[in-house]
Design an enzyme around this catalytic site. Sequence first.
Site, PDB file in Angstrom:
ATOM      1  N   GLY A 265       0.851  -1.296   0.128  1.00 21.23           N
ATOM      2  CA  GLY A 265      -0.067  -0.052  -0.209  1.00 21.23           C
ATOM      3  C   GLY A 265       0.884   1.221  -0.035  1.00 21.23           C
ATOM      4  N   ALA A 266       1.785   1.303   0.790  1.00 17.67           N
ATOM      5  CA  ALA A 266       2.485   2.568   1.001  1.00 17.67           C
ATOM      6  C   ALA A 266       3.705   2.306   2.071  1.00 17.67           C
ATOM      7  CB  ALA A 266       1.701   3.626   1.612  1.00 17.67           C
ATOM      8  N   GLU A 302       0.623   5.775   7.502  1.00 15.59           N
ATOM      9  CA  GLU A 302       2.066   6.362   7.393  1.00 15.59           C
ATOM     10  C   GLU A 302       2.502   7.387   7.900  1.00 15.59           C
ATOM     11  OE1 GLU A 302       3.262   3.753   5.878  1.00 15.59           O
ATOM     12  OE2 GLU A 302       1.375   3.130   4.935  1.00 15.59           O
TER      13      GLU A 302
HETATM   14  N1  B3K Z   1       5.744  -0.612   6.643  1.00 14.00           N
HETATM   15  C1  B3K Z   1       5.387  -1.015   5.424  1.00 14.00           C
HETATM   16  C2  B3K Z   1       5.133  -2.012   4.786  1.00 14.00           C
HETATM   17  C3  B3K Z   1       6.622  -2.780   4.277  1.00 14.00           C
HETATM   18  C4  B3K Z   1       6.151  -4.182   3.525  1.00 14.00           C
HETATM   19  C5  B3K Z   1       7.489  -4.795   3.084  1.00 14.00           C
HETATM   20  N2  B3K Z   1       7.408  -6.104   2.618  1.00 14.00           N
HETATM   21  C6  B3K Z   1       3.943  -0.293   5.334  1.00 14.00           C
HETATM   22  C7  B3K Z   1       3.308  -0.185   6.294  1.00 14.00           C
HETATM   23  O1  B3K Z   1       2.804  -1.067   6.961  1.00 14.00           O
HETATM   24  O2  B3K Z   1       2.799   1.099   6.509  1.00 14.00           O
HETATM   25 ZN    ZN Z   2       2.524   0.073   8.725  1.00 16.14          ZN
END
Ligand code: B3K
Ligand code: ZN
Length: 897
Positions: A265-266, A302
Amino acid sequence: MRTDTPHTIYRKDYASPSFFVDTVEMGFDLDPDATIVATRLTMRRNPASRGKTLVLYGESLRLVALRMNGKALSKRAYTLGHGTLEIANPPDEVVLEIETVTQPSQNTSLMGLYVSNGNFFTQCEAEGFRKITFFPDRPDVMATYKVMLRADKEKYPVLLGNGNLVEQGDLGDGRHYAVWEDPFRKPSYLFALVAGNLVCQEETFRLQDGRDALLQVWVEEGNLDKTQHAMESLKNSIRWDEERFGLELDLDRFMIVAVSDFNMGAMENKGLNIFNTKYVLANPRIATDVDFANIESVVGHEYFHNWTGNRVTCRDWFQLSLKEGLTVFRDQEFSADMIGTDSGRAVKRIEDVRVLRQAQFPEDAGPMAHPVRPDSYVEINNFYTVTIYEKGSEVVRMYQTLLGRDGFRKGMDLYFQRHDGQAVECDDFRRAMADASGRNLDQFELWYSQAGTPRVTVATRYDEMSNIYTMSFTQSCPPTPGQPKKLPFHIPVAVGLLDSSGRDIPLRLQKGGTEGSSEGVHANDPAPTTMVLELTQQTQTFDFVGVLEQPVPSLLRNFSAPVVLEYDYTDAELGFLMANDSDPFNRWEAGQRLALRRMLSLVREVKQGAALDASLLDTALTDAFRVTLTDTSLDPAFRELALTLPSESVVAEQMEVVDPQAIHAVRRFLRRSLAQALRAEWLAAYEANLTPGEYSPDAESAGKRGLKNLALSYLLDLDESDGHQLAQSQYDAANNMTDRLSALGALVNSSAPGREDALARFYDEFENEALVIDKWFSLQAVSYNTDVEAVRALMRHPAFSLKNPNRARSLIFSFCSGNPAQFHAPDGSGYAYWAELVITLNALNPQVAARLARVMDRWRKYEPALQRNMRNALEDVAAAKSLSKDVLEVITKSLAN
Ligand code: B3K
Ligand code: ZN
């Protein structure tokens, strides 16, 4: 890509790094075919580590030069292993200079540095930084970064990095540069750069402390008419975090960049969030109400990571839920607060619980089940799961339920006070909650260490003589891989009691009487109408006193814990709760229980050879649905949820042996019966919930459209020309994507003569809007009328591409997981298709392939004939050459006993 047996990493083997990195300086000469990366690391030995060797990780890199403390290292001074670079016995203080070359244009994994539509992007979480340079790429190594980007000025006019822009200029020769400096120490997974031909919407925003921050949303040219909602969502997120948690934006500049090729997603990179276009771009023409809501929640998510994830990060990847569960909880609360009303909050809660039940409960009961804090993994990217995210959020929510909102806030404050700037564990969060509230949360740890969905069984007894109402709870948890036996969890169960007029009875527990009574309850009000009972033992009994008549219990209000709650309600009690419960979640829940009960009994009938006809139906469900549908005191959004039957996958989870065709037939039959019986009411609801005038995505209008379009879909299930015409005219008159897409979906699922024409017109109109063409594919993929051959035909469409994850998901994933009746075709053709695509995608993009591989997780639950075909397909994948560890882990675990 590796073909060796997958190597398992265990939480118990955690060791702190042998070296820390204080500063990172990097220079990038960006070129799609050969980007040169020069890195300078100042490192020092970790006195607490027993490891002598300096270990760096690197993948798909060409090492050009390596210098330590100013001297070139000879080939004998270091070892290049399988994804590692090791330097034995270096001095305590090291300056390492590394030059590497990567090939972004060939990077289809979309991890590390890659090219999308001619622009450069990065994705480093979890272990992508090692595809950019050699580095101790683990979250407990935190450093400050200074980065210089150099690139062709015409092709890449915009050069973005983390933190603040400190310098920029021309290099002559048609190239230019920019220097970015991030003042905050961060783990390498939060590194990001973007370079390309992009434009932005920007705004200056006044923070609570009086500082001004520059907010930017970067997109490809031509998309500036789709950034307003993301910008609004960002401002709302900043405001909300200030108000609800006292957390401020710590940078002068905050950027969001949209990219079309993205694995998820982001991503919350420090100051430079990179987003899938799907979660940024919106206007009424291309985005649905659901898209608008998702954008708000992902932008929030985010942004909230800036504190929960970035300022306080994870010690190791086993702690992933420390940031993800907490941040999902925060985004859920944010979205609820943005709606504002109590019933709006309930709607949001129901939607979140629906996701949990549809996706997380099955995961927790399948071969990939793992605790919220896993003990081992082969490929960490496989652990960005609904368990880590959604169940993790439920675990955080339980603290708030146990400690109250203020208590929870105190715990959060203490957490930041103690751990700002650190890489910590889930236990540290729990300790902050316990210490701030003075509560003992030792047993609560089991929510992190034990997998599986607990079952709570309730029995009740009413004693007329003493006016005592007794509730007895028994908890258990089914075995999960590696965990045959479970200990009792600490479960908050919110309950209420309804009298015969439907009103809440004030609750008083007998003092000092039955087990666990007084300490298991907290409420300041001497006689509240909802009480949180705390289960800590396998069985527990609570006596309510002064109950003057036989009540109807309302159990697990607002879904106070992620458990399956079993209680033997009569149909009449469910109808009563559906009409009267003061807890809106449980009103919805009662209807779902009633519907599920009917669906399961119809499935049994079908399996015994009964034909699905009206004689199999009583009026209980129809009556209950009529009451809800016509109760205009209820929000349309709530009515929409209450009138949606449990999904086929939710029904499947309730069965010992799953027969997807029977479930599908029953759900369609029931929908048609409800459409028939309530035809006039659906039509009236349709008319009453029109939203004329200018489109607005606010919750109230979206709720109306939701109910109206649900009514439309029921009416179209009758597959009659009146309905066809209604859908057709809605399609023609629509001034927004929600109405247009709902009408098209309804038409495509019917035998309406205009369906092909509508599909073709839709395509022509939106040919240049990738996100809308995704919808076009996905709507066909989930249609009753689409079989595997039709999906294969769609794959030959010129607009289809396997390399773009959104497009691949829109067709392949939608079909394999959103069209169970066709996917589970008895001849196994769906499974063969799945196997073929997992293998093809594996070579392009292991993460996307592994997600698709998960579709077969629950194969052992299906009928023997289907199981055989499923096993064959799984074995075909297992036998394929060059499987990534991502896919290998999923397939191996699925096939394991
Ligand atoms: N922290 C990232 C996810 C990364 C995934 C890597 N395979 C998005 C989120 O949870 O905000
Ligand atoms: Zn996250």
